[in-house]
Design an enzyme around this catalytic site. Structure first.
Site, short mmCIF file in Angstrom:
data_model
loop_
_atom_site.label_atom_id
_atom_site.label_comp_id
_atom_site.label_asym_id
_atom_site.label_seq_id
_atom_site.Cartn_x
_atom_site.Cartn_y
_atom_site.Cartn_z
N ALA A 173 0.81 -1.22 0.00
CA ALA A 173 0.00 0.00 0.00
C ALA A 173 0.85 1.27 0.00
CB ALA A 173 -0.92 0.01 1.22
N GLY A 220 4.95 0.50 -3.89
CA GLY A 220 3.97 -0.54 -4.20
C GLY A 220 2.98 -0.08 -5.26
N GLN A 237 10.27 -12.13 8.21
CA GLN A 237 10.03 -12.36 6.78
C GLN A 237 11.02 -13.41 6.22
OE1 GLN A 237 9.61 -8.59 4.68
NE2 GLN A 237 7.75 -8.11 5.80
N ASP A 286 20.50 2.95 -8.48
CA ASP A 286 21.76 3.71 -8.52
C ASP A 286 22.43 3.52 -9.89
OD1 ASP A 286 21.63 4.27 -5.55
OD2 ASP A 286 21.69 2.10 -5.55
N HIS A 291 23.89 0.57 -0.74
CA HIS A 291 22.90 1.52 -1.27
C HIS A 291 22.75 2.65 -0.26
CE1 HIS A 291 19.48 3.41 -3.07
NE2 HIS A 291 18.80 3.25 -1.95
P1 NAD Z 1 6.02 4.01 2.02
O1 NAD Z 1 6.16 4.48 3.42
O2 NAD Z 1 5.18 4.76 1.04
O3 NAD Z 1 5.45 2.52 2.03
C1 NAD Z 1 5.96 1.54 2.86
C2 NAD Z 1 4.84 0.56 3.12
O4 NAD Z 1 5.40 -0.53 3.84
C3 NAD Z 1 3.71 1.13 3.97
O5 NAD Z 1 2.48 0.94 3.29
C4 NAD Z 1 3.78 0.32 5.26
O6 NAD Z 1 2.50 0.09 5.83
C5 NAD Z 1 4.42 -0.96 4.76
N1 NAD Z 1 5.05 -1.78 5.80
C6 NAD Z 1 5.71 -1.39 6.91
N2 NAD Z 1 6.08 -2.46 7.64
C7 NAD Z 1 5.65 -3.55 6.98
C8 NAD Z 1 5.72 -4.94 7.23
N3 NAD Z 1 6.28 -5.42 8.35
N4 NAD Z 1 5.18 -5.78 6.34
C9 NAD Z 1 4.59 -5.32 5.23
N5 NAD Z 1 4.47 -4.01 4.93
C10 NAD Z 1 5.00 -3.13 5.80
O7 NAD Z 1 7.50 3.82 1.49
P2 NAD Z 1 8.00 3.69 -0.02
O8 NAD Z 1 8.25 5.04 -0.56
O9 NAD Z 1 7.13 2.75 -0.75
O10 NAD Z 1 9.45 3.06 0.23
C11 NAD Z 1 9.59 1.76 0.76
C12 NAD Z 1 11.03 1.51 1.15
O11 NAD Z 1 11.87 1.50 -0.01
C13 NAD Z 1 11.65 2.56 2.09
O12 NAD Z 1 12.45 1.87 3.03
C14 NAD Z 1 12.52 3.37 1.15
O13 NAD Z 1 13.57 4.01 1.85
C15 NAD Z 1 13.04 2.28 0.25
N6 NAD Z 1 13.61 2.70 -1.03
C16 NAD Z 1 14.67 1.99 -1.49
C17 NAD Z 1 15.25 2.30 -2.70
C18 NAD Z 1 16.43 1.52 -3.24
O14 NAD Z 1 16.97 1.94 -4.28
N7 NAD Z 1 16.88 0.43 -2.65
C19 NAD Z 1 14.74 3.36 -3.45
C20 NAD Z 1 13.64 4.06 -2.96
C21 NAD Z 1 13.07 3.73 -1.73
C1 LMR Z 2 16.66 6.36 -2.89
O1 LMR Z 2 17.80 6.02 -3.23
O2 LMR Z 2 15.95 7.12 -3.58
C2 LMR Z 2 16.06 5.77 -1.64
O3 LMR Z 2 16.92 4.83 -1.07
C3 LMR Z 2 15.59 6.81 -0.69
C4 LMR Z 2 16.69 7.42 0.13
O4 LMR Z 2 16.49 7.55 1.34
O5 LMR Z 2 17.73 7.77 -0.42
#
Ligand code: NAD
Ligand code: LMR
Length: 329
Positions: free
Chosen positions: A14, A18, A113, A160, A188
Site C-alpha cells: 500500500a 507498491g 520475513q 543507482d 545503497h
Molecule cells: P512508504 O512508506 O510509502 O510505504 C511503505 C509501506 O510498507 C507502507 O504501506 C507500510 O505500511 C508498509 N510496511 C511497513 N512495515 C511492513 C511490514 N512489516 N510488512 C509489510 N508491509 C509493511 O515507502 P516507499 O516510498 O514505498 O518506500 C519503501 C522503502 O523502499 C523505504 O524503506 C525506502 O527508503 C526504500 N527505497 C529503497 C530504494 C532503493 O533503491 N533500494 C529506493 C527508494 C526507496
Molecule cells: C533512494 O535512493 O531514492 C532511496 O533509497 C531513498 C533514500 O532515502 O535515499
C-alpha cells in the site's frame, strides 16, 4: 496464456513504491509477456484497507496476465508458495531515530520475513530487498532462511545503476543504450561507489571519453550517491516510480539474463571477491545467466576505485556488526 502463474509477493503493497510497482508487474513487465502472475500483497494490519483499494484498481486494469490477487497481514501466509518476493515495506526513519534504532526496527520486519520465506516459499524463490537499509535488511532476512541458497537474496542497487547511466549519458550527449559496463559498488547509501573505470561508450573507454577527473569525483559520484536525498528534497517524498522501475529491471534481468558484452549492478552475497568480506550483501558488477546473478570476475581495480570501494564496504561491515550485536543475524 502459455504457462502456470508465477506467485509474486510484494510487501509494503500500500506504499508509494507498491503503487507504482504493482501495475507494472500485472502488465507483464516483471517476468515477460507470456508469464501470468498471481499477486500476494503483504501489509501491516492498519494498511490492509489501502492495499484492498489498490487491488480494486488492479482489477479495474483488466490485465490479461493477472491471474489473482490475495492480501495478507501475516508473513507466513504471504510467502507461502511464492516464487518472487519483493521486500519493499520497511520502517522509515522518524524524527530523533538513530541509525541503530532504524536497524533494530527493520530487524523486527526482516527477521520474521526471512523465517517465513524459509518455511514456505517455493524452491525457486528469488528475493529482492528494496526497503532501506536494503543491503543489511537483505542480510537479516537471508540469515534467517538457512534452507534457501544464500544467492537467492539480493538487494537493490539497480536504481543507482540507472541513475549513473542517465548522468553519464547526459554528460556525453549519448543515449543510455550507448553505455556499457558501468558498476555500482558497495552499499545503497551515500557511501556507494558508482564506477566508470571499466565503462564503455560506443565501444570506447568512458573515463577517456569524459576526460574530466574533477567532474567524476566532484559531480558524477556525489550526484548519483546523493540522488535519493535530492529527490526527497525536491518531491517531499522519496523516489517511488524510479525505484519501482529499477525493481522491475532487477528481477527481469535476473530471470532473462544480461546482454552479451554488458553487465549490470546488484547487491549480492559476497564470495570474498575484490576483498569484500564473504557473506556481506554488497553491490558488484554482475551478469545474469541461466537465472543466476554472478559477480564479474578478474577486473583490475585502480587506486581511486579501491579507496571508494573499501569505504563503502567498511560501512556495510559496520551495519552487519550493529545487527549482530542486536542478535538479528
Ligand atoms: P512508504 O512508506 O510509502 O510505504 C511503505 C509501506 O510498507 C507502507 O504501506 C507500510 O505500511 C508498509 N510496511 C511497513 N512495515 C511492513 C511490514 N512489516 N510488512 C509489510 N508491509 C509493511 O515507502 P516507499 O516510498 O514505498 O518506500 C519503501 C522503502 O523502499 C523505504 O524503506 C525506502 O527508503 C526504500 N527505497 C529503497 C530504494 C532503493 O533503491 N533500494 C529506493 C527508494 C526507496
Ligand atoms: C533512494 O535512493 O531514492 C532511496 O533509497 C531513498 C533514500 O532515502 O535515499
Amino acid at each position: 496464456m502459455t504457462q502456470a502463474p508465477v506467485n509474486v509477493t510484494v510487501t509494503g503493497a500500500a506504499g508509494q513504491i507498491g503503487y507504482a510497482l504493482l501495475f507494472r508487474i500485472a502488465s507483464g513487465q516483471l517476468l515477460g509477456p507470456d508469464t501470468p502472475v498471481k499477486l500476494r500483497l503483504l501489509e501491516i494490519p492498519q494498511a490492509v484497507k489501502a492495499a484492498e483499494g489498490t487491488a480494486m484498481e488492479l482489477d479495474d486494469g483488466a490485465f490479461p496476465l493477472l491471474a489473482g490477487i490475495d492480501i495478507f497481514d501475516d508473513a507466513k501466509q504471504a510467502f507461502s508458495g511464492t516464487n518472487v518476493a519483493l521486500l519493499v515495506g520497511a520502517r522509515p526513519r522518524s524524527k530523533g531515530m538513530e541509525r541503530g534504532d532504524l536497524l533494530e526496527a527493520n530487524g523486527g520486519i526482516f527477521k520474521p520475513q526471512g523465517e517465513a520465506i524459509n518455511a514456505g516459499a517455493a524452491d525457486d524463490i528469488r528475493v529482492l530487498v528494496v526497503g532501506n537499509p536494503a543491503n543489511t535488511n537483505a542480510l537479516i532476512a537471508q540469515s534467517h532462511a538457512p534452507d534457501v541458497p544464500a544467492d537467492r537474496f539480493t538487494a537493490m542497487t539497480r536504481l543507482d545503476h540507472n541513475r549513473a547511466l542517465a548522468q553519464l549519458a547526459k554528460k556525453l550527449g549519448v543515449s543510455v543504450t550507448d553505455i556499457k559496463k558501468l558498476a555500482i559498488w558497495g552499499n545503497h547509501s551515500a557511501s556507494q561507489y558508482p564506477s566508470i573505470q571499466h565503462a564503455e561508450v560506443n565501444g570506447k573507454n568512458a573515463a577517456e571519453a569524459v576526460n574530466d577527473q574533477a567532474w567524476l569525483a566532484d559531480t558524477f559520484i556525489p550526484t548519483v550517491a546523493k540522488r535519493g536525498a535530492a529527490i526527497i528534497e525536491a518531491r517531499g517524498l522519496s523516489s517511488a516510480a524510479s525505484a519501482a522501475s529499477a525493481a522491475i529491471d532487477h528481477v527481469h534481468t535476473w530471470v532473462n539474463g544480461t546482454p552479451e558484452g554488458d553487465w549490470t549492478s546488484a547487491a549480492v552475497v559476497s564470495d570474498g571477491s575484490y576483498g569484500v568480506p564473504e557473506g556481506l550483501i554488497s553491490s558488484f558488477p554482475v551478469t545474469a545467466k541461466n537465472g543466476k546473478y554472478e559477480i564479474v570476475q578478474g577486473l583490475e581495480i585502480d587506486e581511486f576505485s579501491r579507496t571508494r570501494i573499501d569505504a563503502s564496504v567498511a560501512e556495510l561491515a559496520e551495519e552487519r556488526d550493529a545487527v549482530q550485536k542486536l542478535g538479528l543475524v
